[in-house]
Design a protein around this motif. Structure first.
Motif, PDB file in Angstrom:
ATOM      1  N   HIS A  68       0.704  -1.173   0.201  1.00 38.13           N
ATOM      2  CA  HIS A  68       0.147   0.005   0.383  1.00 38.13           C
ATOM      3  C   HIS A  68       0.767   1.564   0.055  1.00 38.13           C
ATOM      4  O   HIS A  68       2.062   0.863   0.394  1.00 38.13           O
ATOM      5  CB  HIS A  68      -0.822   0.326   1.420  1.00 38.13           C
ATOM      6  N   VAL A  69       0.122   2.375  -0.325  1.00 39.54           N
ATOM      7  CA  VAL A  69       0.945   3.489  -0.195  1.00 39.54           C
ATOM      8  C   VAL A  69      -0.330   4.355   0.313  1.00 39.54           C
ATOM      9  O   VAL A  69      -1.490   4.721  -0.056  1.00 39.54           O
ATOM     10  CB  VAL A  69       1.019   4.150  -1.444  1.00 39.54           C
ATOM     11  N   LEU A  82       3.524  10.070   4.315  1.00 38.52           N
ATOM     12  CA  LEU A  82       3.765   9.544   3.139  1.00 38.52           C
ATOM     13  C   LEU A  82       3.844   8.514   3.894  1.00 38.52           C
ATOM     14  O   LEU A  82       4.623   8.087   5.159  1.00 38.52           O
ATOM     15  CB  LEU A  82       4.361  10.523   1.671  1.00 38.52           C
ATOM     16  N   ASP A  83       3.539   7.350   2.947  1.00 41.58           N
ATOM     17  CA  ASP A  83       3.578   5.843   4.082  1.00 41.58           C
ATOM     18  C   ASP A  83       3.801   5.148   2.789  1.00 41.58           C
ATOM     19  O   ASP A  83       2.647   4.929   2.055  1.00 41.58           O
ATOM     20  CB  ASP A  83       2.407   5.995   4.759  1.00 41.58           C
ATOM     21  N   VAL A  84       4.280   4.324   2.734  1.00 41.58           N
ATOM     22  CA  VAL A  84       4.370   3.530   0.766  1.00 41.58           C
ATOM     23  C   VAL A  84       5.668   2.014   1.967  1.00 41.58           C
ATOM     24  O   VAL A  84       6.538   2.433   2.736  1.00 41.58           O
ATOM     25  CB  VAL A  84       5.288   4.437  -0.160  1.00 41.58           C
ATOM     26  N   ARG A  98      11.241   2.975  -3.238  1.00 42.07           N
ATOM     27  CA  ARG A  98      12.358   4.499  -3.287  1.00 42.07           C
ATOM     28  C   ARG A  98      11.894   5.080  -3.913  1.00 42.07           C
ATOM     29  O   ARG A  98      11.363   6.701  -3.875  1.00 42.07           O
ATOM     30  CB  ARG A  98      13.253   4.471  -3.268  1.00 42.07           C
ATOM     31  N   VAL A  99      11.578   4.570  -4.951  1.00 41.79           N
ATOM     32  CA  VAL A  99      10.903   5.499  -6.077  1.00 41.79           C
ATOM     33  C   VAL A  99       9.440   6.199  -5.972  1.00 41.79           C
ATOM     34  O   VAL A  99       8.974   7.684  -6.277  1.00 41.79           O
ATOM     35  CB  VAL A  99      10.929   4.800  -8.319  1.00 41.79           C
ATOM     36  N   LEU A 100       8.647   5.555  -6.009  1.00 38.60           N
ATOM     37  CA  LEU A 100       7.139   6.146  -5.301  1.00 38.60           C
ATOM     38  C   LEU A 100       7.421   7.223  -4.952  1.00 38.60           C
ATOM     39  O   LEU A 100       6.890   8.010  -3.978  1.00 38.60           O
ATOM     40  CB  LEU A 100       6.234   4.949  -5.068  1.00 38.60           C
ATOM     41  N   LEU A 101       7.640   6.463  -3.094  1.00 36.72           N
ATOM     42  CA  LEU A 101       8.279   7.750  -2.368  1.00 36.72           C
ATOM     43  C   LEU A 101       8.520   8.877  -2.759  1.00 36.72           C
ATOM     44  O   LEU A 101       8.611  10.786  -2.543  1.00 36.72           O
ATOM     45  CB  LEU A 101       9.262   7.496  -1.705  1.00 36.72           C
ATOM     46  N   ASP A 102       9.737   8.875  -3.514  1.00 38.63           N
ATOM     47  CA  ASP A 102      10.378   9.825  -4.490  1.00 38.63           C
ATOM     48  C   ASP A 102       9.302  10.443  -5.404  1.00 38.63           C
ATOM     49  O   ASP A 102       9.095  12.100  -5.394  1.00 38.63           O
ATOM     50  CB  ASP A 102      11.463   9.713  -5.049  1.00 38.63           C
ATOM     51  N   ALA A 103       8.773   9.635  -5.694  1.00 40.37           N
ATOM     52  CA  ALA A 103       8.044  10.589  -6.371  1.00 40.37           C
ATOM     53  C   ALA A 103       7.200  11.335  -5.993  1.00 40.37           C
ATOM     54  O   ALA A 103       6.317  13.002  -6.251  1.00 40.37           O
ATOM     55  CB  ALA A 103       6.911  10.136  -7.708  1.00 40.37           C
TER      56      ALA A 103
END
Length: 121
Positions: A68-69, A82-84, A98-103
């Motif tokens: 989830h995010v 934010l939570d990934v 990491r890519v998702l959080l950075d985006a």
């Protein structure tokens, strides 16, 4: 069951930006970030709190095939959390997380970011 749990606390986000209080826009931005990361969105829910006065934030969750995010906005504070979380069962999804959080961090253009990482399992 091994996984990676990433969080970020953002400050100095533009409180007047639609992404802070418009659930439809936040949904599109989250879907785009998930797509960029290579993870797989399977469902989502965006909930706007309080009156549509620009001072009420959103809690949004995108369920991923990999976990989830979650996004929580506070326009009145110019803040976002934010939570990934990704499971690494059957393959290592850590870099995608990491890519998702950075985006998502880039979407909110914060002046301050505090990141945390927890290895799970």
């Amino acid at each position: 069951m091994k996984g990676l749990h990433l969080t970020a606390d953002l400050r100095g986000c533009d409180p007047s930006a639609a992404r802070m209080f418009d659930a439809a826009q936040l949904s599109r931005l989250c879907q785009h970030a998930v797509s960029l990361s290579g993870l797989t969105g399977v469902a989502e829910l965006m909930h706007r709190f309080g009156p549509a006065d620009g001072q009420s934030g959103i809690t949004g969750v995108v369920l991923l095939a990999e976990s989830h995010v979650a996004v929580h906005t506070w326009p009145e504070l110019g803040a976002v959390t934010l939570d990934v979380y990704v499971c690494n069962y059957g393959g290592d999804n850590s870099e995608k997380a990491r890519v998702l959080l950075d985006a998502l961090i880039q979407v909110f253009e914060p002046s301050e970011v505090s990141r945390q990482q927890l290895l799970r399992g």
